[in-house]
Design an enzyme around this catalytic site. Structure first.
Site, PDB file in Angstrom:
ATOM      1  N   PRO A   1      -1.723  -3.676   7.244  1.00 37.60           N
ATOM      2  CG  PRO A   1      -3.338  -5.206   6.559  1.00 37.60           C
ATOM      3  CD  PRO A   1      -3.152  -3.779   6.950  1.00 37.60           C
TER       4      PRO A   1
ATOM      5  N   GLY B   1       5.498  -3.474   7.595  1.00 36.21           N
ATOM      6  CA  GLY B   1       6.825  -3.886   8.067  1.00 36.21           C
ATOM      7  C   GLY B   1       6.906  -4.242   9.536  1.00 36.21           C
TER       8      GLY B   1
ATOM      9  CD  GLU C   1     -12.028   6.536 -17.813  1.00 29.81           C
ATOM     10  OE1 GLU C   1     -11.394   7.266 -17.018  1.00 29.81           O
ATOM     11  OE2 GLU C   1     -12.791   5.640 -17.422  1.00 29.81           O
TER      12      GLU C   1
END
Length: 641
Positions: free
Chosen positions: A234, A237, A456
Site C-alpha cells: 500500500p 503509487g 535506551e
C-alpha cells in the site's frame, strides 16, 4: 448574438414533473374548499333563531342533511325584509341549484322535530343525504399512493440516488459505475508527477504507446497485451501510475473500484462487467482501470461460507470471459491494481488476460530523494534543506508515507510560528509518524525514568560497538505514543542478509534488557517489543531461512499456504528441536550483550546520565563518549561504491 440567445434559453425555467404534482394537489384542494362546500358560505344561525323565523312564517322549507346540518330556505317575501337583507348566499363557483339562506347544526334530531311540532310547522321539515364522492375516492386512494411513493423512494435509494434521470433509477442498476476520462475531461497528472518507479513507469508508458501507435508493434506480427496488473505494498503509487496513464493516454479511460461491481441484487455484478466492456469496445481504443481488483478477483471455491450461487464468483466469471472470451475485440487494455496478488484467481493471472505483472516496490534511497523533491515543491522550505539527508532518514517509507512526512513537517513548522520548513521540522515529523505523539506531561517516577534511560543507553552502546548493527541517529527518553523511550537507527538497505548481520541486530535489540540487568541486577517488562522482534528474527532464522546448523538446510515456509490454514509441516520432535534452537540463539546474544556492557559499564553510565539530563541525545554525544565508530570508514566506502 448566438450567446445572448443561449443565455436567454438557459434562463428559462426547466420542466419538472413535480410541477404536475403541485397543480393536481392545488386542483383537488380547490374543489374541496370551493366546490362541494359552497353552501357553507350561507349565514349561520342558532336553532332558537330558526324557530322564531319559522313561527313568523318567513321559512319556506328546511332540509336536514345527513341528520346533523339544517339548510333553511326563506320565502321570497321574507327575503325582502330588512332583517334578512344579508341572508342572500354567495358562491365562488356558479351553480344552477338554489342555495340556502341560513344553516345551523342540529344537536338532537328528535328534540328538533318536537320543537317544530310545538309551533305547528312540522310540514316544513324534509330530509336529504349528501355524499362527497371525490373526497371518499381520494381517501380510499391515499394508502395506495403512500405505498407506491415509499416503493419509488426505496428503489431510487437502492439504485444509486438521483443520477440518471428521475423515475428511471431501477432500470440503471445493472449499468457500469465507471468514471469516464476522455479528451473532454482534464486530468492534470502525468508521468512527470510520478517520481521513482522507473521500471514500472516504463512498462506503463509502453501500454500508452500501444494504443497511440499500434502499427509500430503490430507490423512485426506482435499483439497488443490484453492487460497489466500493478502489484505492490500500500502507498507505493499504483493508483498514481494509473492516474498518470489517464492523463497521458489521450484515449477514453474508464476508472472504477472492484467493489463497484458488488451489489445486493443477484446478477448485477456480471451485468455491470458486460456494460463496462460494451462501453469500452464502443470507444476503442480505450483503457479500463480496476482498482483493488481483489474485491472480485479472489480465488474461486476457497470460501467455505459461500453458497453454490456466489455473486462474487459470477462477477469474476463474467470478467474472465470479457477479458479473453470467444468474441473479445482488440484495442481495449485492462489495468488493475492490488496489494494482495497472492489471493487472486489463477485464471485471472494467466497470460492472455493479465499478460504483464508490474511490481511496484517500496522506493530505494535514490527514488525516495526523487519523491521528496516532488512533494517539497509546494512547501516553503529552507534553502539549506538536504534531500539526501531526508531520504536516508526514511528507510522503508512508501510514497504515501513521504507525502505524509512533508505535510506533517509543514504543520509542525506552522504550529511553531516559522516562516519556512527546516530540517528539524522534518525530523520531528518522522518521529511523530514512527513513534507517535510526544507525551511530555506523562507522569513517570524518577526510578522509572532512570530505568528507561539505562535501557535506551544499553541499545545505543551495543549498536555502536557491533559491526553489523544499524548506526544510531538519536536516543530519547521522552514518552511517545505507547513507548516510554526510543532509539532511532539508520538501517542499511540490504537485498540479502547474512547470519552475522542478523545476530548483531538481535544483540543490539537485547541491549536494553541487558543494561537493566548489569546496572540494577533486575529486569522489567519494558523490553516487550524488543523480545517480540528478537523472537520473530530467531524463528525466521531457524524455520524459514535455514540458517541453523542443527535443523539444516530446510525451510518450513510455504508461499502458497493460506494465512488461516496453517498446519505444522514437522513432527513434535522437530518442534521441540526448533524451540531449543530459538532459545539458544536468543540466550547466546543476551549473554554477549551483558558481556559487552560489563566491559563498558563506565561509558554506559556516562551516556545514561547525559540522557537523563538532556532527555534527547544524538550521534555526536556517542562519538564524544565512545570515540569514532570503528566501522564507519568501511560504511562510507560501501556507500561511495
Amino acid at each position: 448574438m448566438a450567446n445572448d440567445k443561449k443565455n436567454i434559453k438557459d434562463k428559462k425555467p426547466k420542466f419538472s414533473p413535480y410541477w404536475i404534482y403541485g397543480i393536481l394537489i392545488a386542483f383537488f384542494l380547490g374543489i374541496q374548499l370551493f366546490g362541494g362546500g359552497s353552501y357553507q358560505d350561507a349565514n349561520t344561525i342558532s336553532p332558537s333563531e330558526f324557530l322564531r323565523y319559522a313561527e313568523d312564517g318567513d321559512v319556506e322549507k328546511v332540509i336536514v342533511i345527513n341528520r346533523h346540518l339544517a339548510k333553511v330556505y326563506l320565502t321570497s317575501e321574507a327575503q325582502e325584509k330588512e332583517i334578512h337583507k344579508k341572508s342572500k348566499p354567495t358562491s365562488f363557483i356558479p351553480t344552477a341549484t338554489r342555495l340556502p339562506n341560513y344553516t345551523f347544526e342540529i344537536g338532537d334530531l328528535q328534540n328538533f322535530e318536537n320543537d317544530l311540532d310545538a309551533i305547528g310547522k312540522e310540514d316544513l321539515l324534509s330530509f336529504d343525504r349528501e355524499e362527497s364522492t371525490l373526497s371518499d375516492f381520494l381517501i380510499g386512494l391515499l394508502p395506495f399512493i403512500l405505498l407506491i411513493g415509499v416503493w419509488i423512494f426505496i428503489m431510487r435509494r437502492m439504485s444509486g440516488g438521483a443520477g440518471g434521470g428521475a423515475g428511471g433509477q431501477i432500470f440503471n442498476i445493472g449499468k457500469s459505475k465507471a468514471k469516464l476520462f476522455d479528451q473532454n475531461t482534464e486530468v492534470k497528472t502525468t508521468f512527470k508527477d510520478v517520481a521513482g518507479l522507473e521500471g514500472a513507469k516504463e512498462e506503463v508508458q509502453e501500454i500508452v504507446d500501444f494504443l497511440k501507435f499500434p502499427e509500430k508493434y503490430t507490423t512485426l506480427g506482435g499483439k497488443i497485451p490484453k492487460g497489466a496488473l500493478l502489484v505492490g505494498p500500500p502507498g507505493t503509487g499504483k493508483t498514481l501510475l494509473a492516474r498518470a496513464v489517464a492523463g497521458e493516454a489521450k484515449v477514453p479511460f474508464f476508472s472504477l473500484s472492484g467493489s463497484d461491481f458488488v451489489e445486493m441484487f443477484v446478477g448485477v455484478g456480471a451485468s455491470r462487467v458486460r456494460d463496462l466492456f460494451k462501453q469500452a469496445k464502443e470507444k476503442s481504443p480505450s483503457i479500463i482501470f480496476i482498482d483493488e481488483i481483489d474485491a472480485i478477483g479472489r480465488a474461486r471455491g476457497k470460501n467455505a461460507m459461500s453458497g453454490s450461487n456466489d455473486e462474487r464468483e459470477n462477477t469474476l466469471n463474467q470478467l474472465l470471459t470479457e477479458m479473453d472470451g470467444f468474441g473479445t475485440n482488440a484495442n481495449v487494455i485492462v489495468l488493475a491494481a492490488t496489494n494482495r496478488a497472492d489471493i487472486l484467481d489463477k485464471a485471472l493471472m494467466r497470460a492472455g488476460r493479465f499478460d504483464r505483472q508490474i511490481y511496484v516496490d517500496l522506493p530505494d534511497i535514490r527514488e525516495r530523494k526523487e519523491i521528496f523533491e516532488v512533494h517539497l515543491r509546494p512547501l516553503k522550505k529552507s534553502k539549506d534543506l538536504d534531500t539526501d539527508f531526508l531520504s536516508k532518514q526514511t528507510p522503508g517509507f512508501s510514497g504515501a508515507d513521504i507525502a505524509n512526512v512533508c505535510n506533517e513537517a509543514a504543520l509542525i513548522a506552522a504550529r511553531n510560528g516559522k516562516k519556512e520548513v527546516d530540517k528539524q521540522d522534518f525530523l520531528d515529523a518522522v518521529d511523530r509518524i514512527i513513534g507517535g505523539l510526544e507525551k511530555k506531561n506523562k507522569i513517570i517516577t524518577p526510578s522509572e525514568k532512570k530505568a528507561v534511560a539505562y535501557h535506551e543507553a544499553g541499545h545505543a552502546t551495543i549498536s555502536w560497538m557491533l559491526e553489523h548493527a544499524a548506526p544510531l541517529v538519536k536516543v530519547t527518553i521522552v514518552p511517545r505514543g505507547r513507548s516510554l523511550g526510543a532509539a532511532w537507527y539508520l538501517p542499511e538497505e540490504r537485498l540479502i542478509v547474512r547470519p552475522e548481520q542478523m545476530l548483531d541486530e538481535m544483540c543490539a535489540a537485547l541491549g536494553g534488557r541487558a543494561a537493566e540487568k548489569v546496572i540494577f541486577d533486575k529486569i522489567s517488562t519494558g523490553a516487550l517489543s524488543d523480545l517480540e522482534k528478537v523472537t520473530k528474527q530467531a524463528r525466521a532464522m531457524v524455520t524459514i531461512y535455514g540458517l541453523s546448523d542443527k535443523i539444516g538446510n530446510l525451510t518450513y515456509y510455504d508461499s502458497g499456504q493460506s494465512e488461516y490454514g496453517f498446519t505444522k509441516p514437522y513432527s513434535e520432535q522437530t518442534a521441540e528441536l526448533i524451540d531449543k534452537e530459538i532459545s539458544n540463539i536468543i540466550e547466546t546474544q543476551y549473554k554477549r550483550a551483558i558481556k559487552l556492557l560489563e566491559e563498558n559499564k563506565d561509558k554506559l553510565t556516562e551516556l545514561a546520565e547525559e540522557l537523563l539530563e538532556k532527555e534527547v541525545i544524538f550521534k555526536d554525544n556517542l562519538e564524544r563518549i565512545f570515540g569514532k565508530r570503528a566501522f564507519e570508514k568501511e560504511e562510507r566506502e560501501s556507500l561511495d561504491k
